[in-house]
Write an enzyme that holds these catalytic residues in place. Structure first.
Site, PDB file in Angstrom:
ATOM      1  N   MET A  97       3.756 -22.164  -7.986  1.00  0.00           N
ATOM      2  CA  MET A  97       3.655 -22.694  -7.530  1.00  0.00           C
ATOM      3  C   MET A  97       2.331 -23.804  -7.027  1.00  0.00           C
ATOM      4  SD  MET A  97       7.001 -23.360  -7.003  1.00  0.00           S
ATOM      5  CE  MET A  97       7.055 -24.569  -5.383  1.00  0.00           C
ATOM      6  N   GLY A 125      -1.386 -21.260  -8.630  1.00  0.00           N
ATOM      7  CA  GLY A 125      -0.693 -20.402  -8.806  1.00  0.00           C
ATOM      8  C   GLY A 125       0.691 -21.473  -9.497  1.00  0.00           C
ATOM      9  N   LYS A 156       8.092 -12.586 -11.867  1.00  0.00           N
ATOM     10  CA  LYS A 156       8.287 -12.873 -10.509  1.00  0.00           C
ATOM     11  C   LYS A 156       8.247 -11.341  -9.548  1.00  0.00           C
ATOM     12  CE  LYS A 156      11.909 -13.851  -6.552  1.00  0.00           C
ATOM     13  NZ  LYS A 156      10.878 -14.075  -5.998  1.00  0.00           N
ATOM     14  N   PHE A 182      12.790 -23.636  -0.980  1.00  0.00           N
ATOM     15  CA  PHE A 182      13.235 -25.529  -0.555  1.00  0.00           C
ATOM     16  C   PHE A 182      13.527 -25.663  -1.194  1.00  0.00           C
ATOM     17  CE2 PHE A 182       9.380 -23.241   2.053  1.00  0.00           C
ATOM     18  CZ  PHE A 182       9.392 -24.222   2.782  1.00  0.00           C
ATOM     19  N   THR A 205       7.808 -15.377  -0.709  1.00  0.00           N
ATOM     20  CA  THR A 205       8.929 -14.066  -0.174  1.00  0.00           C
ATOM     21  C   THR A 205       8.238 -13.320   0.112  1.00  0.00           C
ATOM     22  OG1 THR A 205       9.614 -14.283  -2.434  1.00  0.00           O
ATOM     23  CG2 THR A 205      10.351 -15.774  -1.664  1.00  0.00           C
ATOM     24  N   GLU A 213      -7.813 -21.169  -3.351  1.00  0.00           N
ATOM     25  CA  GLU A 213      -7.389 -19.865  -4.314  1.00  0.00           C
ATOM     26  C   GLU A 213      -7.949 -18.501  -3.866  1.00  0.00           C
ATOM     27  OE1 GLU A 213      -6.551 -18.460  -6.876  1.00  0.00           O
ATOM     28  OE2 GLU A 213      -4.491 -19.860  -7.099  1.00  0.00           O
ATOM     29  N   ARG A 214      -7.865 -17.403  -3.784  1.00  0.00           N
ATOM     30  CA  ARG A 214      -7.686 -15.900  -3.916  1.00  0.00           C
ATOM     31  C   ARG A 214      -9.961 -15.933  -4.222  1.00  0.00           C
ATOM     32  NH1 ARG A 214      -8.456 -13.733  -8.472  1.00  0.00           N
ATOM     33  NH2 ARG A 214      -7.466 -14.108  -9.503  1.00  0.00           N
ATOM     34  N   SER A 219      12.858 -19.690   2.276  1.00  0.00           N
ATOM     35  CA  SER A 219      13.808 -18.197   1.045  1.00  0.00           C
ATOM     36  C   SER A 219      13.065 -19.609  -0.114  1.00  0.00           C
ATOM     37  CB  SER A 219      14.141 -17.858   0.585  1.00  0.00           C
ATOM     38  OG  SER A 219      15.098 -17.672   1.074  1.00  0.00           O
ATOM     39  N   HIS A 266      15.443 -14.553 -12.471  1.00  0.00           N
ATOM     40  CA  HIS A 266      14.353 -15.398 -12.635  1.00  0.00           C
ATOM     41  C   HIS A 266      13.779 -15.099 -13.431  1.00  0.00           C
ATOM     42  CE1 HIS A 266      15.611 -16.087  -8.500  1.00  0.00           C
ATOM     43  NE2 HIS A 266      14.003 -17.112  -8.558  1.00  0.00           N
ATOM     44  N   HIS A 267      12.360 -15.440 -14.237  1.00  0.00           N
ATOM     45  CA  HIS A 267      11.297 -15.342 -14.975  1.00  0.00           C
ATOM     46  C   HIS A 267      10.577 -14.130 -15.022  1.00  0.00           C
ATOM     47  CE1 HIS A 267       8.194 -15.861 -12.206  1.00  0.00           C
ATOM     48  NE2 HIS A 267       9.481 -17.354 -11.552  1.00  0.00           N
TER      49      HIS A 267
HETATM   50  P1  NAD Z   1       1.962 -17.500  -8.662  1.00  0.00           P
HETATM   51  O1  NAD Z   1       1.645 -15.903  -8.519  1.00  0.00           O
HETATM   52  O2  NAD Z   1       1.648 -18.140 -10.093  1.00  0.00           O
HETATM   53  O3  NAD Z   1       1.000 -18.304  -7.975  1.00  0.00           O
HETATM   54  C1  NAD Z   1       0.409 -16.923  -6.766  1.00  0.00           C
HETATM   55  C2  NAD Z   1      -1.116 -17.282  -6.551  1.00  0.00           C
HETATM   56  O4  NAD Z   1      -1.615 -17.016  -5.427  1.00  0.00           O
HETATM   57  C3  NAD Z   1      -2.344 -17.022  -7.641  1.00  0.00           C
HETATM   58  O5  NAD Z   1      -2.605 -17.784  -7.923  1.00  0.00           O
HETATM   59  C4  NAD Z   1      -3.011 -16.111  -6.706  1.00  0.00           C
HETATM   60  O6  NAD Z   1      -4.172 -16.050  -7.224  1.00  0.00           O
HETATM   61  C5  NAD Z   1      -2.911 -16.842  -5.076  1.00  0.00           C
HETATM   62  N1  NAD Z   1      -3.571 -16.229  -4.320  1.00  0.00           N
HETATM   63  C6  NAD Z   1      -2.954 -14.765  -3.770  1.00  0.00           C
HETATM   64  N2  NAD Z   1      -3.824 -14.590  -3.128  1.00  0.00           N
HETATM   65  C7  NAD Z   1      -4.581 -15.470  -2.341  1.00  0.00           C
HETATM   66  C8  NAD Z   1      -5.514 -15.640  -1.377  1.00  0.00           C
HETATM   67  N3  NAD Z   1      -5.833 -14.740  -0.645  1.00  0.00           N
HETATM   68  N4  NAD Z   1      -5.152 -17.077  -0.883  1.00  0.00           N
HETATM   69  C9  NAD Z   1      -5.532 -17.856  -1.763  1.00  0.00           C
HETATM   70  N5  NAD Z   1      -4.487 -17.963  -2.974  1.00  0.00           N
HETATM   71  C10 NAD Z   1      -4.179 -16.767  -3.305  1.00  0.00           C
HETATM   72  O7  NAD Z   1       3.280 -17.444  -8.059  1.00  0.00           O
HETATM   73  P2  NAD Z   1       4.315 -18.365  -7.796  1.00  0.00           P
HETATM   74  O8  NAD Z   1       5.068 -18.840  -8.491  1.00  0.00           O
HETATM   75  O9  NAD Z   1       3.340 -19.881  -7.815  1.00  0.00           O
HETATM   76  O10 NAD Z   1       4.561 -18.053  -6.694  1.00  0.00           O
HETATM   77  C11 NAD Z   1       4.412 -17.619  -5.248  1.00  0.00           C
HETATM   78  C12 NAD Z   1       5.236 -17.116  -4.194  1.00  0.00           C
HETATM   79  O11 NAD Z   1       5.936 -18.142  -4.087  1.00  0.00           O
HETATM   80  C13 NAD Z   1       6.123 -15.668  -5.046  1.00  0.00           C
HETATM   81  O12 NAD Z   1       6.366 -15.384  -3.573  1.00  0.00           O
HETATM   82  C14 NAD Z   1       7.609 -16.826  -4.686  1.00  0.00           C
HETATM   83  O13 NAD Z   1       8.575 -16.047  -4.970  1.00  0.00           O
HETATM   84  C15 NAD Z   1       7.594 -17.668  -4.257  1.00  0.00           C
HETATM   85  N6  NAD Z   1       8.590 -18.464  -4.813  1.00  0.00           N
HETATM   86  C16 NAD Z   1       9.053 -19.335  -3.060  1.00  0.00           C
HETATM   87  C17 NAD Z   1       9.910 -20.610  -3.651  1.00  0.00           C
HETATM   88  C18 NAD Z   1      10.703 -21.318  -2.286  1.00  0.00           C
HETATM   89  O14 NAD Z   1      11.222 -22.122  -2.891  1.00  0.00           O
HETATM   90  N7  NAD Z   1      10.200 -21.284  -1.182  1.00  0.00           N
HETATM   91  C19 NAD Z   1      10.075 -21.107  -4.863  1.00  0.00           C
HETATM   92  C20 NAD Z   1       9.492 -20.710  -5.392  1.00  0.00           C
HETATM   93  C21 NAD Z   1       8.332 -19.607  -6.105  1.00  0.00           C
END
Ligand code: NAD
Length: 268
Positions: A14, A12, A161, A127, A102, A36-37, A125, A157-158
């Site tokens: 992040m 993903g 989201k 880091f 989140t 990964e999933r 929420s 946000h982008h």
């Molecule tokens: P993204 O969609 O790019 O990545 C999510 C990843 O999780 C995908 O690659 C997906 O295939 C994977 N995934 C889904 N189910 C899975 C499983 N069962 N096992 C393993 N992998 C699995 O999303 P993103 O932009 O990276 O954001 C992810 C989350 O982090 C969101 O909830 C976002 O709001 C949150 N976020 C939090 C912060 C923070 O500082 N707390 C910062 C940025 C994003």
């Protein structure tokens, strides 16, 4: 002693940044697993290549259960359902968890609270150090300006989201509400349209923008007649979140089972 890190959601936005951040942090942190999933076409890929930092010999797994015994701390930025399943598995195996995902419901949050009685969990929420500093500044602003101002939270946000308002915006609203002794569930107004009537002072409004590739902008406005204070944070790179989450992972290893947040990690 080495702290072995696992990253779920490794492919993903992040996840890839987290792989890079663990690599940059270096010893005693070490990337031991990337997950990964199930069914992802990237299972078996080299995690370092996925993150654009060159081969690191860690192959992406399709199931946390396959690698949970090889890690001390899991960093999870995925989706709420996946995070919950991962946290439960980690609780069974004594693995600490950093949660960045989140959009949890209150029932899902209760399940995280239960897991945090068995293993240390750090959930935030946001880091980034800057946002956590802003939480502190918001507390001061709310205390000084109090009930003399209208308080509104704005976030952008982008386009990818999937939850709104952002977890960070909600945390900002929570800090302000807690400081002023208000119940956020009762005073939050999520968007306005049509004949809304005049604004009531104790409400806390949330406005959301989704557009382009905005990494994350947050502003809390304290508006009085004749002046207003705005506390703003703008993230321009996901590395600010990833660095914080990796710092939290190092801090969490070996702590007592409890639910922590980034303010604990930063000593704020
Ligand atoms: P993204 O969609 O790019 O990545 C999510 C990843 O999780 C995908 O690659 C997906 O295939 C994977 N995934 C889904 N189910 C899975 C499983 N069962 N096992 C393993 N992998 C699995 O999303 P993103 O932009 O990276 O954001 C992810 C989350 O982090 C969101 O909830 C976002 O709001 C949150 N976020 C939090 C912060 C923070 O500082 N707390 C910062 C940025 C994003």
């Amino acid at each position: 002693m080495t702290t072995r890190i696992g990253i779920t959601g490794a492919a993903g936005r992040m996840g890839r940044t987290l792989i890079e951040a663990v690599n940059a942090a270096g010893a005693p942190l070490q990337l031991a697993a990337a997950i990964e999933r199930p069914g992802s076409s990237l299972i078996g890929a080299d995690a370092g290549e996925l993150a654009g930092i060159g081969r690191n010999g860690v192959s992406v797994a399709g199931d946390l259960a396959e690698v949970v015994a090889d890690i001390d701390v899991l960093i999870d930025f995925t989706v709420p359902e996946a995070t919950l399943a991962n946290v439960k598995l980690c609780a069974q195996h004594g693995v600490a968890v950093v949660i960045g995902t989140t959009g949890f419901s209150s029932d899902q949050q209760a399940e995280i609270d239960a897991a945090a009685q068995r293993v240390p969990v750090c959930k935030a929420s946001n880091f980034s150090t800057g946002v956590n500093l802003c939480f502190k500044l918001l507390e001061v602003a709310a205390r000084v300006l109090g009930d003399d101002v209208d308080i509104e939270v704005y976030e952008a946000h982008h386009r990818h989201k999937i939850d709104a308002p952002s977890g960070t915006a909600l945390s900002m609203g929570q800090v302000v509400a807690d400081t002023l002794g208000r119940d956020l569930d009762k005073v939050a107004v999520y968007g306005r349209q049509g004949q809304t009537g005049a604004r009531e002072r104790e409400t806390i409004g949330f406005a959301t923008v989704r557009a382009g590739d905005i990494v994350g902008d947050h502003t809390v406005m304290f508006a009085a007649d004749g002046e207003r204070v705005e506390i703003t944070h703008k993230a321009s790179s996901r590395m600010s979140f990833a660095r914080g989450a990796v710092r939290a992972a190092g801090w969490l290893a070996g702590r007592e089972a409890k639910l922590y947040d980034m303010r604990d990690v930063l000593g704020l």
